[in-house]
Design a protein around this motif. Sequence first.
Motif, mmCIF file in Angstrom:
data_model
loop_
_atom_site.group_PDB
_atom_site.id
_atom_site.type_symbol
_atom_site.label_atom_id
_atom_site.label_comp_id
_atom_site.label_asym_id
_atom_site.label_seq_id
_atom_site.Cartn_x
_atom_site.Cartn_y
_atom_site.Cartn_z
ATOM 1 N N ASP A 1 0.857 -1.173 0.000
ATOM 2 C CA ASP A 1 0.000 0.000 0.000
ATOM 3 C C ASP A 1 0.900 1.233 0.000
ATOM 4 O OD1 ASP A 1 -1.733 2.102 0.382
ATOM 5 O OD2 ASP A 1 -2.774 1.203 2.081
ATOM 6 N N SER B 1 -0.313 4.199 -1.083
ATOM 7 C CA SER B 1 -1.233 5.313 -1.276
ATOM 8 C C SER B 1 -0.690 6.568 -0.606
ATOM 9 C CB SER B 1 -2.621 4.968 -0.722
ATOM 10 O OG SER B 1 -2.546 4.617 0.638
ATOM 11 N N GLN B 2 -0.978 7.689 -1.228
ATOM 12 C CA GLN B 2 -0.550 9.014 -0.777
ATOM 13 C C GLN B 2 0.964 9.200 -0.840
ATOM 14 O OE1 GLN B 2 -2.431 10.104 2.905
ATOM 15 N NE2 GLN B 2 -4.440 9.500 2.177
ATOM 16 N N SER B 3 1.655 8.357 -1.611
ATOM 17 C CA SER B 3 3.100 8.534 -1.799
ATOM 18 C C SER B 3 3.349 9.703 -2.736
ATOM 19 C CB SER B 3 3.730 7.270 -2.399
ATOM 20 O OG SER B 3 3.641 6.197 -1.494
ATOM 21 N N HIS B 4 4.510 10.280 -2.655
ATOM 22 C CA HIS B 4 4.904 11.393 -3.517
ATOM 23 C C HIS B 4 6.196 11.020 -4.236
ATOM 24 C CE1 HIS B 4 2.080 14.350 -1.760
ATOM 25 N NE2 HIS B 4 2.193 13.568 -0.712
ATOM 26 N N THR C 1 -5.051 9.608 -8.888
ATOM 27 C CA THR C 1 -3.647 9.958 -9.068
ATOM 28 C C THR C 1 -3.524 11.167 -9.978
ATOM 29 O OG1 THR C 1 -2.997 7.656 -8.776
ATOM 30 C CG2 THR C 1 -1.411 9.075 -9.887
#
Length: 134
Positions: free
Chosen positions: A16, A18-21, A40
Motif C-alpha cells: 500500500d 497510497s498518498q506517496s509522492h 492519481t
Amino acid sequence: MNLNQTRDVLNVNDADLSQSHFVNANLSQTQFSQITMTGTVFNDTNLGASSFNDVNLSSARFNKINFAGTAVVDCDMTGIAINDVNLSGAKIENSNLSGIEITDCSLSGLIIDGVPVKDLFEAYHELRASQSTS
C-alpha cells in the motif's frame, strides 16, 4: 522509507503506497500491473512511448496533453467530450460515429468515405434550394 539518489531496482508486491509522492524521479521502464491509481495526479510528466492496456480511464480529464502520433485502438469513448482539440491529419477507421454532433469546427479538408465534406454540403444546399423552388 526514503530513497535518495539511489539506482536500486525495487520489486514492490502487495504493498500500500497510497498518498506517496514521487518528485523529480526517473521511473522509466517501470511496469505497473493490477494497480489501483484512482485519483492519481500526473503534473509535468513525460509518459512518451508508454503503453496502456486494459486500463480504466473513465471520468479521467486530459488537459494540455500532447497526443501526437498516439494510436487509440478498440476503445469505448461513449459520451466523450472533445473541446478545443487539433485533430488535423487524424484518421478514423472502422468506428461507430453514430449520434456525433459537430459544432463550430473547421471542416476544411474533411473527407468521409472518400467524399470531401465540402462537396457534400454544396450538394445538400443545391438540393435544398431546388426543393424550395419546386
